[in-house]
Write a protein that holds these residues in place. Structure first.
Motif, short mmCIF file in Angstrom:
data_model
loop_
_atom_site.label_atom_id
_atom_site.label_comp_id
_atom_site.label_asym_id
_atom_site.label_seq_id
_atom_site.Cartn_x
_atom_site.Cartn_y
_atom_site.Cartn_z
N ALA A 143 20.10 -12.24 3.33
CA ALA A 143 20.11 -12.82 4.68
C ALA A 143 18.96 -12.25 5.51
O ALA A 143 18.28 -12.96 6.25
N LYS A 144 18.73 -10.95 5.36
CA LYS A 144 17.63 -10.31 6.10
C LYS A 144 16.28 -10.86 5.64
O LYS A 144 15.39 -11.12 6.44
N GLU A 199 22.12 -20.06 11.40
CA GLU A 199 22.15 -20.71 10.08
C GLU A 199 21.07 -21.79 10.00
O GLU A 199 20.70 -22.37 11.02
N SER A 247 22.78 -15.84 0.27
CA SER A 247 23.35 -14.60 0.80
C SER A 247 24.86 -14.76 1.03
O SER A 247 25.63 -13.84 0.81
N HIS A 248 25.27 -15.97 1.46
CA HIS A 248 26.70 -16.23 1.65
C HIS A 248 27.42 -16.27 0.30
O HIS A 248 28.47 -15.65 0.14
N LYS A 256 19.34 -17.86 2.64
CA LYS A 256 20.48 -17.72 3.55
C LYS A 256 21.76 -18.21 2.87
O LYS A 256 22.80 -17.54 2.89
N ASN A 282 27.38 -12.96 -1.31
CA ASN A 282 27.83 -11.93 -0.37
C ASN A 282 26.81 -10.79 -0.31
O ASN A 282 27.15 -9.62 -0.48
N ASN A 283 25.58 -11.14 -0.07
CA ASN A 283 24.48 -10.17 -0.13
C ASN A 283 23.71 -10.20 1.20
O ASN A 283 22.94 -11.12 1.48
N GLU A 284 23.92 -9.16 1.97
CA GLU A 284 23.32 -9.09 3.31
C GLU A 284 21.79 -8.98 3.25
O GLU A 284 21.09 -9.47 4.13
N GLU A 285 21.32 -8.34 2.19
CA GLU A 285 19.86 -8.18 2.04
C GLU A 285 19.14 -9.52 1.97
O GLU A 285 18.06 -9.69 2.54
#
Lengths: 136, 332
Positions: B272-273, A32, B263-264, B260, B267-270
């Motif tokens: 985060a990537k 994080e 993304s939380h 980041k 709720n989007n993993e893309e």
């Protein structure tokens, strides 16, 4: 950048005025983002020192120009106070060409007390520093 | 006034974080920066500092403030003035109503900064929290602690000449939104606006493609400039990238932190990537700064040096173009 990789180069140039440091963003152990206080980074300090050396270079050049009679003390103080023609003209409420004219020693010698004291105020110096320019 | 100074990387987003927190809305700096569409790149061939063109890694001054406040739904007021006296009177009046006030100012007149930082740079932002006698209590978002500044110094700082000219500019929150703002929507709109601004400018030096444009220019520096000027231009770039409160890597880490966090929330993993990918790009910007500083330090003027860092910058530019293309494809 990982948290533990945030540089902590304690550079004298910051005069300890940033306390524990300025904020950088970095990644913690869980992946994080977090903030880390950084004391400084050598590449940053190198670029900053370079900018200050450029100021010195210009001031030295200006001093020579004034001593050798090619430019007026206004030119010197402009460089010394990190100004440029545009900013100085702004403070004087004049056009750039007017300020540039005042760089000429013969024009400078005829400037009114009023204009000279205005320049002195902008440079935060005494009028005497302009009219009796010697050992700066 | 219940003052709680929050240290930030950058001045403008930091002022917003502090103002919102005072009004009961806790947002992180990256969140403010992201919904305010702060990330950018522009190479300015016409505006010269010390006789060399400059680049910038963020959107124009005031842009993060107006955009983020709009998307949050806060009503803000910005004022410029004709007279110094009036600009100080209005400030004092607001402070007497316990309203923290953002002011635009020149760093040259801020005595609490190291001398080396005190150039005539006018686009700095600070929060004025209160007045005590002849002094103001200042929250400079980039610093860990609050400072005090004499009223004469503050007046000078707010009335500095040059570009941009603050003309006493101040700004504050007039009214917060009644409901807690819908961040998800603000995030989507912030990203969309960033994509529009950074990808679609019709000029080659504006937006993300400007990085590649700059790389081509750097390759020609040895022909175009004297050694001193060429090195100055490179040094200037590093200062814009690292020194002026970007949080490292020309705001790229801050935007990665935003993605980041987004993304939380979404709720989007893309996202985060992509945050991870942008972190990698930020690391390369840092490496670029490191390489450039080495050239400056050794006063290396060899043609190879310029070619190799230009190539490196071109690669960074290409990876940013690819990155924003991917960001544009994420379903938000």
């Amino acid at each position: 950048m990982k948290k533990e990789d945030v540089p902590q180069d304690d550079e004298k140039i910051y005069e300890n005025k940033f306390g524990p440091g300025l904020i950088k963003y970095a990644i913690d152990d869980k992946g994080e983002y977090t903030t880390v206080q950084s004391m400084g980074w050598e590449p940053e300090a190198i670029a900053l020192k370079q900018a200050l050396e450029e100021v010195d270079f210009k001031v030295t050049f200006a001093l020579k120009e004034v001593r050798e009679g090619r430019k007026s003390p206004i030119f010197y103080y402009m460089e010394k106070k990190l100004l440029d023609v545009g900013i100085l003209a702004g403070y004087m409420n004049m056009w750039k060409w007017q300020v540039k004219r005042h760089f000429k020693p013969n024009v400078f010698n005829k400037l009114s007390d009023e204009i000279l004291s205005k320049y002195a105020r902008v440079f935060n110096i005494e009028v005497d520093d302009l009219t009796n320019f010697k050992q700066q | 006034m219940d003052i709680n100074h929050i240290q930030s990387a950058h001045c403008e987003s930091g002022v917003i974080v502090n103002m919102l927190a005072y009004n009961g809305l806790k947002l992180s700096e990256p969140m403010v920066f992201g919904i305010g569409s702060g990330i950018f790149f522009i190479y300015l061939p016409f505006i010269e500092v010390n006789g060399v063109p400059v680049s910038n890694f963020r959107i124009w001054p005031g842009g993060i403030f107006s955009r983020s406040m709009k998307l949050i739904g806060a009503k803000v007021k910005t004022q410029k003035f004709r007279s110094v006296q009036k600009s100080m009177d209005v400030l004092d009046e607001l402070l007497s109503k316990k309203i923290p006030v953002g002011v635009m100012c020149s760093v040259y007149y801020l005595p609490y900064l190291p001398d080396a930082y005190r150039f005539h740079f006018n686009a700095h932002n600070i929060v004025i929290w209160a007045k005590e006698g002849d002094e103001y209590i200042v929250g400079d978002p980039t610093l860990s602690e609050m400072k005090r500044i004499h009223k004469d110094d503050l007046a000078k700082a707010r009335w500095a000449k040059g570009f941009p000219e603050p003309a006493g500019k101040l700004y504050y929150v007039e009214k917060m939104p009644e409901d807690t703002p819908e961040l998800k929507d603000a995030i989507r709109r912030g990203i969309k606006r960033t994509l529009f601004l950074i990808k679609s400018a019709p000029l080659p030096f504006i937006g993300v493609k400007g990085i590649c444009y700059l790389a081509k220019k750097i390759e020609k520096y040895p022909e175009k400039y004297s050694e001193r000027k060429a090195l100055l231009a490179l040094g200037n770039l590093i200062r814009m990238q690292e020194e002026i409160g970007t949080g490292g890597g020309g705001f790229r880490f801050m935007y990665a932190a935003f993605l980041k966090e987004a993304s939380h929330l979404l709720n989007n993993e893309e996202l985060a990537k992509l945050s991870q990918e942008l972190t990698g790009i930020g690391d390369r910007w840092r490496d670029f700064a490191y390489r450039v500083a080495k050239i400056i330090k050794n006063r290396g003027s060899a043609q190879d040096n310029y070619q190799s860092i230009a190539r490196y910058l071109e690669e960074i530019g290409q990876s940013e173009i690819a990155f924003f293309k991917k960001l544009g494809k994420v379903k938000l």
